[in-house]
Design an enzyme around this catalytic site. Structure first.
Site, PDB file in Angstrom:
ATOM      1  N   CYS A   2       0.832  -1.205   0.000  1.00 29.37           N
ATOM      2  CA  CYS A   2       0.000   0.000   0.000  1.00 29.37           C
ATOM      3  C   CYS A   2       0.867   1.256   0.000  1.00 29.37           C
ATOM      4  O   CYS A   2       2.015   1.240   0.400  1.00 29.37           O
ATOM      5  CB  CYS A   2      -0.872   0.003   1.256  1.00 29.37           C
ATOM      6  SG  CYS A   2      -1.785  -1.513   1.497  1.00 29.37           S
ATOM      7  N   ARG A  27       4.113   0.725  -6.514  1.00 32.44           N
ATOM      8  CA  ARG A  27       4.158  -0.281  -5.434  1.00 32.44           C
ATOM      9  C   ARG A  27       3.075  -1.343  -5.623  1.00 32.44           C
ATOM     10  O   ARG A  27       3.055  -2.338  -4.928  1.00 32.44           O
ATOM     11  CB  ARG A  27       3.977   0.416  -4.082  1.00 32.44           C
ATOM     12  CG  ARG A  27       5.102   1.370  -3.719  1.00 32.44           C
ATOM     13  CD  ARG A  27       4.689   2.261  -2.559  1.00 32.44           C
ATOM     14  NE  ARG A  27       4.505   1.529  -1.354  1.00 32.44           N
ATOM     15  CZ  ARG A  27       5.399   1.473  -0.364  1.00 32.44           C
ATOM     16  NH1 ARG A  27       6.521   2.123  -0.500  1.00 32.44           N
ATOM     17  NH2 ARG A  27       5.181   0.794   0.724  1.00 32.44           N
ATOM     18  N   TRP A  98      -3.307  -2.390  -1.380  1.00 33.53           N
ATOM     19  CA  TRP A  98      -2.953  -3.686  -2.005  1.00 33.53           C
ATOM     20  C   TRP A  98      -3.609  -4.711  -1.100  1.00 33.53           C
ATOM     21  O   TRP A  98      -3.156  -4.910   0.032  1.00 33.53           O
ATOM     22  CB  TRP A  98      -1.431  -3.812  -2.008  1.00 33.53           C
ATOM     23  CG  TRP A  98      -0.870  -4.922  -2.815  1.00 33.53           C
ATOM     24  CD1 TRP A  98      -0.795  -5.003  -4.182  1.00 33.53           C
ATOM     25  CD2 TRP A  98      -0.253  -6.118  -2.319  1.00 33.53           C
ATOM     26  NE1 TRP A  98      -0.164  -6.161  -4.559  1.00 33.53           N
ATOM     27  CE2 TRP A  98       0.174  -6.865  -3.444  1.00 33.53           C
ATOM     28  CE3 TRP A  98      -0.016  -6.622  -1.061  1.00 33.53           C
ATOM     29  CZ2 TRP A  98       0.818  -8.086  -3.330  1.00 33.53           C
ATOM     30  CZ3 TRP A  98       0.636  -7.844  -0.934  1.00 33.53           C
ATOM     31  CH2 TRP A  98       1.034  -8.562  -2.066  1.00 33.53           C
ATOM     32  N   ASN A 124      -0.943   0.750   6.491  1.00 31.13           N
ATOM     33  CA  ASN A 124      -0.116  -0.222   5.770  1.00 31.13           C
ATOM     34  C   ASN A 124       0.236  -1.319   6.749  1.00 31.13           C
ATOM     35  O   ASN A 124       0.609  -1.028   7.887  1.00 31.13           O
ATOM     36  CB  ASN A 124       1.200   0.429   5.286  1.00 31.13           C
ATOM     37  CG  ASN A 124       1.033   1.051   3.939  1.00 31.13           C
ATOM     38  OD1 ASN A 124      -0.058   1.037   3.387  1.00 31.13           O
ATOM     39  ND2 ASN A 124       2.099   1.608   3.400  1.00 31.13           N
ATOM     40  N   GLY A 125       0.155  -2.577   6.289  1.00 33.50           N
ATOM     41  CA  GLY A 125       0.553  -3.683   7.159  1.00 33.50           C
ATOM     42  C   GLY A 125      -0.625  -4.602   7.412  1.00 33.50           C
ATOM     43  O   GLY A 125      -1.624  -4.576   6.708  1.00 33.50           O
ATOM     44  N   GLU A 521      18.740 -14.961 -12.268  1.00 36.43           N
ATOM     45  CA  GLU A 521      18.154 -13.615 -12.346  1.00 36.43           C
ATOM     46  C   GLU A 521      17.421 -13.437 -13.659  1.00 36.43           C
ATOM     47  O   GLU A 521      16.332 -12.863 -13.721  1.00 36.43           O
ATOM     48  CB  GLU A 521      19.238 -12.565 -12.167  1.00 36.43           C
ATOM     49  CG  GLU A 521      18.799 -11.142 -12.348  1.00 36.43           C
ATOM     50  CD  GLU A 521      17.613 -10.727 -11.473  1.00 36.43           C
ATOM     51  OE1 GLU A 521      17.275 -11.459 -10.525  1.00 36.43           O
ATOM     52  OE2 GLU A 521      17.004  -9.697 -11.771  1.00 36.43           O
ATOM     53  N   LYS A 525      13.393 -12.278 -14.075  1.00 40.73           N
ATOM     54  CA  LYS A 525      13.002 -11.089 -14.850  1.00 40.73           C
ATOM     55  C   LYS A 525      11.958 -11.435 -15.903  1.00 40.73           C
ATOM     56  O   LYS A 525      10.933 -10.777 -16.024  1.00 40.73           O
ATOM     57  CB  LYS A 525      14.233 -10.489 -15.547  1.00 40.73           C
ATOM     58  CG  LYS A 525      15.115  -9.684 -14.657  1.00 40.73           C
ATOM     59  CD  LYS A 525      14.568  -8.309 -14.419  1.00 40.73           C
ATOM     60  CE  LYS A 525      14.433  -7.810 -13.021  1.00 40.73           C
ATOM     61  NZ  LYS A 525      14.571  -8.623 -11.891  1.00 40.73           N
ATOM     62  N   GLU A 528       8.532 -12.408 -14.220  1.00 47.21           N
ATOM     63  CA  GLU A 528       7.773 -11.409 -13.447  1.00 47.21           C
ATOM     64  C   GLU A 528       7.288 -10.260 -14.314  1.00 47.21           C
ATOM     65  O   GLU A 528       6.377  -9.542 -13.937  1.00 47.21           O
ATOM     66  CB  GLU A 528       8.618 -10.871 -12.290  1.00 47.21           C
ATOM     67  CG  GLU A 528       9.831 -10.059 -12.692  1.00 47.21           C
ATOM     68  CD  GLU A 528      10.510  -9.425 -11.489  1.00 47.21           C
ATOM     69  OE1 GLU A 528       9.847  -9.144 -10.490  1.00 47.21           O
ATOM     70  OE2 GLU A 528      11.726  -9.222 -11.557  1.00 47.21           O
ATOM     71  N   HIS A 544      20.055 -34.496 -16.340  1.00 51.06           N
ATOM     72  CA  HIS A 544      19.437 -35.213 -15.211  1.00 51.06           C
ATOM     73  C   HIS A 544      17.932 -34.989 -15.170  1.00 51.06           C
ATOM     74  O   HIS A 544      17.305 -35.193 -14.131  1.00 51.06           O
ATOM     75  CB  HIS A 544      20.096 -34.778 -13.898  1.00 51.06           C
ATOM     76  CG  HIS A 544      21.549 -35.074 -13.854  1.00 51.06           C
ATOM     77  ND1 HIS A 544      22.056 -36.346 -13.701  1.00 51.06           N
ATOM     78  CD2 HIS A 544      22.627 -34.266 -14.029  1.00 51.06           C
ATOM     79  CE1 HIS A 544      23.372 -36.314 -13.735  1.00 51.06           C
ATOM     80  NE2 HIS A 544      23.757 -35.058 -13.933  1.00 51.06           N
ATOM     81  N   LYS A 643       6.464  -3.391  -5.416  1.00 49.66           N
ATOM     82  CA  LYS A 643       7.874  -3.011  -5.447  1.00 49.66           C
ATOM     83  C   LYS A 643       8.577  -3.359  -4.143  1.00 49.66           C
ATOM     84  O   LYS A 643       9.707  -3.795  -4.139  1.00 49.66           O
ATOM     85  CB  LYS A 643       8.022  -1.510  -5.708  1.00 49.66           C
ATOM     86  CG  LYS A 643       9.474  -1.033  -5.780  1.00 49.66           C
ATOM     87  CD  LYS A 643      10.256  -1.751  -6.855  1.00 49.66           C
ATOM     88  CE  LYS A 643      11.698  -1.336  -6.923  1.00 49.66           C
ATOM     89  NZ  LYS A 643      12.468  -2.150  -7.899  1.00 49.66           N
TER      90      LYS A 643
HETATM   91  C1  AGP Z   1      12.913  -8.054  -8.429  1.00 49.51           C
HETATM   92  O1  AGP Z   1      12.749  -7.842  -9.832  1.00 49.51           O
HETATM   93  C2  AGP Z   1      11.630  -8.296  -7.733  1.00 49.51           C
HETATM   94  N1  AGP Z   1      10.773  -7.182  -7.891  1.00 49.51           N
HETATM   95  C3  AGP Z   1      11.764  -8.759  -6.309  1.00 49.51           C
HETATM   96  O2  AGP Z   1      12.261 -10.072  -6.381  1.00 49.51           O
HETATM   97  C4  AGP Z   1      12.707  -7.967  -5.385  1.00 49.51           C
HETATM   98  O3  AGP Z   1      14.041  -8.132  -5.787  1.00 49.51           O
HETATM   99  C5  AGP Z   1      12.563  -8.532  -3.959  1.00 49.51           C
HETATM  100  O4  AGP Z   1      11.246  -8.311  -3.538  1.00 49.51           O
HETATM  101  C6  AGP Z   1      13.537  -7.915  -2.948  1.00 49.51           C
HETATM  102  O5  AGP Z   1      13.277  -6.534  -2.828  1.00 49.51           O
HETATM  103  P1  AGP Z   1      14.369  -5.622  -2.047  1.00 49.51           P
HETATM  104  O6  AGP Z   1      15.630  -5.694  -2.840  1.00 49.51           O
HETATM  105  O7  AGP Z   1      13.761  -4.273  -1.995  1.00 49.51           O
HETATM  106  O8  AGP Z   1      14.540  -6.242  -0.682  1.00 49.51           O
END
Ligand code: AGP
Length: 648
Positions: A2, A27, A98, A124-125, A521, A525, A528, A544, A643
């Site tokens: 949020c 976010r 959210w 938030n939370g 990585e 990418k 997501e 395997h 985010k």
């Molecule tokens: C990365 O592309 C993602 N959005 C997500 O995995 C992110 O890296 C993860 O949530 C960790 O976030 P931070 O680096 O702010 O702790």
């Protein structure tokens, strides 16, 4: 997560709230709302003792909220004509939700009020004991309108309010369990907001005759760069002329005012179509800023750590703990720490680490937490577990003043600038740059690398080479920004391969050693952002099992940049090509043999193998971006994602 924005000052608040909430859209959210303390005449003109006739007004809180996007909220505000009644000088708050408890709906959107509309609250939370509180309040006659956990707060305020807003907030907070950042407005005290911080982040921007509260520094940038960050268990009364911070028990707290280095322009989109593409292209500058002053021309490395070389040398095991992309940076760090500093290291996913009851040893173990936002709940919990066990924590984060920054024993900041897109790109490559410098710094403290001054009697690589490896790595580290720029030049070739990928449901990434860490990585990418399923495999593992999935045409991204392993990876490329795969290979531009074996090649400027990840990640980021564009995805705000994951 949020987004929260609150305003106390002489200006019309609504435009400030809307702009602030839009800066927090990245976010992730599913509904939005605002509350403005306005003034309405509630009874006829009164003749007062002094014979003067005055019209008494009872301030009232008005709320407009809706399921959907900010555009839907703006339309609803217009229809309600709230902006005509929201005169300058009254407090206001806004929220993008959210959903956690209760589906996305108008009723469940924030702000929430109680029975009589005296209080408005955004949150938030997660309030973990809300069900019991709700039942108690309903038995006392309170009527609830939403399914949210948040709504218990205004009703508790009504229960405890006896004229003193702060006392009512303290009494309310004593009843709450869980994570909560709260912003509270009272119709009867329309000159102030009361804010509360427990686990979820909350920052306050100090303006000139005005103050702004938010869940994220982004929302403050157009107004001020002077920021006060609330810590655990703190609350504040925010008026236009200042903020008073206390603990939940009322003890005054003196707070540091941070000067945020970012300027609003940096946080803007500029000429790019999306923040993600902007931030991919910002990587040369982000790397340059992150390395500046830390890796000198004569090869010295200074990370500004307070820990002594002796303390670092005493570390027998390094725990690199993070989530998502930051965890993938940790995989690179683990490899380099073991190779260069000859120190045992492990990379852990924070959500697993915090619950595995880890056995840590003060003075012998060292934790490195990695977090772009510095607010990821699981990473913060891992940091707190290490500190509970007396183990020192070094943080690598992009946000000054974040919880991770403030709670770690030491912080090495990345200077990537604001990262707005949900997909982490420049944070990842700058994290790798810092981890490489840290591995070298640790190796020097441990004497496992020869730095050329006769030290380095250890048994690490470069032992006794008169400092040649040290100078090569320091020099290549300094050259990373230019080489990253060269990687961006391959965008068109990557885009062509993206066209092939979007025809498929599955894409595979393979590599060995550091290449495998980057493959991890690359698959995240792509998944997501473009929603194409992808998997990363240690290239040696293909036979395997996964090789069974390689069929005619399936896209495979192969990374073969590590001299000691590339011939073996070349065999794996042959294995998948023999079964018809379409292979995009990332390989040093000096390597001709592998180049001929691949369908498409992205040549990587020659640099030391250890520095390859910061370069090979860039085409993989571009691949994800272009695949997402071709599939019409919301690149900066992918579905279901946020985010900063500030809840478990
Ligand atoms: C990365 O592309 C993602 N959005 C997500 O995995 C992110 O890296 C993860 O949530 C960790 O976030 P931070 O680096 O702010 O702790």
């Amino acid at each position: 997560m949020c987004g929260i924005v609150g305003y106390v000052g002489p200006k019309k608040a609504l435009p400030i709230l809307i702009d602030g909430l839009k800066r927090l859209e990245y976010r992730g959210y599913d509904s939005a709302g605002v509350a403005v303390v306005t003034r309405v005449q509630d009874h006829p003109t009164l003749r007062l003792d002094d014979g003067v006739t005055r019209t008494s007004f009872r301030p009232t809180i008005e709320v407009v909220k809706t399921k959907g996007r900010m555009t839907d909220l703006e339309a609803k505000i217009g229809e309600s004509r709230l902006d005509e009644r929201a005169r300058p000088g009254v407090v206001a708050m806004g929220h993008t939700r959210w959903a956690t408890h209760g589906v996305p709906s108008d009723r469940n959107a924030h702000p929430h009020t109680g029975c009589d509309g005296q209080f408005a609250v955004v949150h938030n939370g997660i309030i973990e004991n809300y069900a019991a509180l709700k039942e108690e309040l309903q038995k006392e006659g309170h009527t609830f309108r939403s399914e949210t956990d948040t709504e218990v707060v205004p009703h508790l305020l009504e229960k405890y309010y006896q004229g003193d807003l702060e006392e009512a907030v303290r009494a309310t907070v004593r009843r709450l369990k869980g994570a909560f950042a709260l912003v509270i407005a009272s119709a009867e005290q329309p000159d102030r907001l009361v804010v509360v911080k427990s686990s979820s982040p909350l920052v306050m921007g100090l303006g000139d005759g005005e103050n702004i509260v938010a869940s994220d520094i982004q929302a403050l940038l157009p107004h001020t760069r002077r920021v006060v960050v609330l810590d655990e268990g703190e609350m504040a009364v925010v008026r236009r002329d200042g903020v008073d911070v206390t603990t939940f028990t009322g003890v005054p707290v003196e707070k540091k005012v941070w000067e945020v280095p970012w300027d609003p322009i940096q946080a803007e989109l500029g000429t790019f179509p999306h923040f993600m593409l902007k931030e991919i292209h910002e990587q040369p500058r982000a790397l340059r800023d992150t390395l500046a002053g830390r890796v000198s021309e004569d090869g010295d490395i200074d990370l500004g750590l307070k820990m002594s070389d002796a303390e670092l040398a005493a570390a027998e095991r390094i725990y690199l703990v993070a989530c998502g992309t930051a965890y993938h940076a940790g995989l690179v760090g683990r490899y380099l720490i073991e190779r260069l500093a000859r120190t045992a290291a492990e990379a852990d996913v924070a959500s697993e680490f915090r619950y595995r009851d880890p056995i840590l040893r003060p003075g012998k173990d060292l934790m490195v937490v990695i977090s772009q936002s510095g607010e990821t709940a699981d990473t913060l919990a891992a940091l707190r577990e290490a500190k509970r066990q007396g183990v020192k924590v070094v943080a690598i984060t992009n946000v000054r003043g974040s919880s991770v920054d403030r709670e770690a024993d030491e912080t090495i900041h990345t200077w990537a600038g604001p990262e707005i897109a949900v997909a982490s790109t420049k944070a990842y490559t700058t994290q790798i740059a810092v981890l490489t410098a840290f591995a070298l710094y640790l190796a020097r403290a441990k004497g496992t690398i020869d730095v050329g001054d006769g030290r380095g009697a250890g048994d690490g690589e470069g032992h006794g080479d008169g400092g040649e490896l040290w100078r090569r790595l320091a020099g290549d580290l300094r050259a990373l920004p230019q080489k990253a720029q060269a990687m961006l030049a391959h965008e068109a070739a990557v885009k062509e391969f993206a066209r092939e990928c979007v025809q498929w449901h599955d894409v595979f990434f393979i590599g060995r050693g550091l290449d495998y860490s980057v493959a991890m990585e690359g698959q995240l990418k792509l998944k997501e952002i473009s929603y194409i399923h992808a998997e990363a495999y240690a290239a040696g593992e293909l036979k395997h099992g996964t090789l069974a999935l390689i069929v005619e045409g399936v896209p495979v991204v192969a990374l073969a940049t590590q001299d000691a392993l590339k011939d073996k990876t070349a065999s794996n490329i042959q294995e998948v090509k023999a079964r018809g795969a379409t292979v995009l290979t990332l390989v040093k531009d000096t390597d001709k043999e592998i180049t001929q074996q691949s369908n498409r090649v992205i040549p990587v400027p020659d640099t030391h193998d250890y520095l390859m990840p910061a370069l090979t990640a860039i085409p993989l980021q571009l691949l994800a971006y272009h695949a997402a564009i071709l599939r019409g995805c919301d690149v900066d705000k992918p579905r279901n994602l946020a985010k900063s994951v500030t809840v478990e």
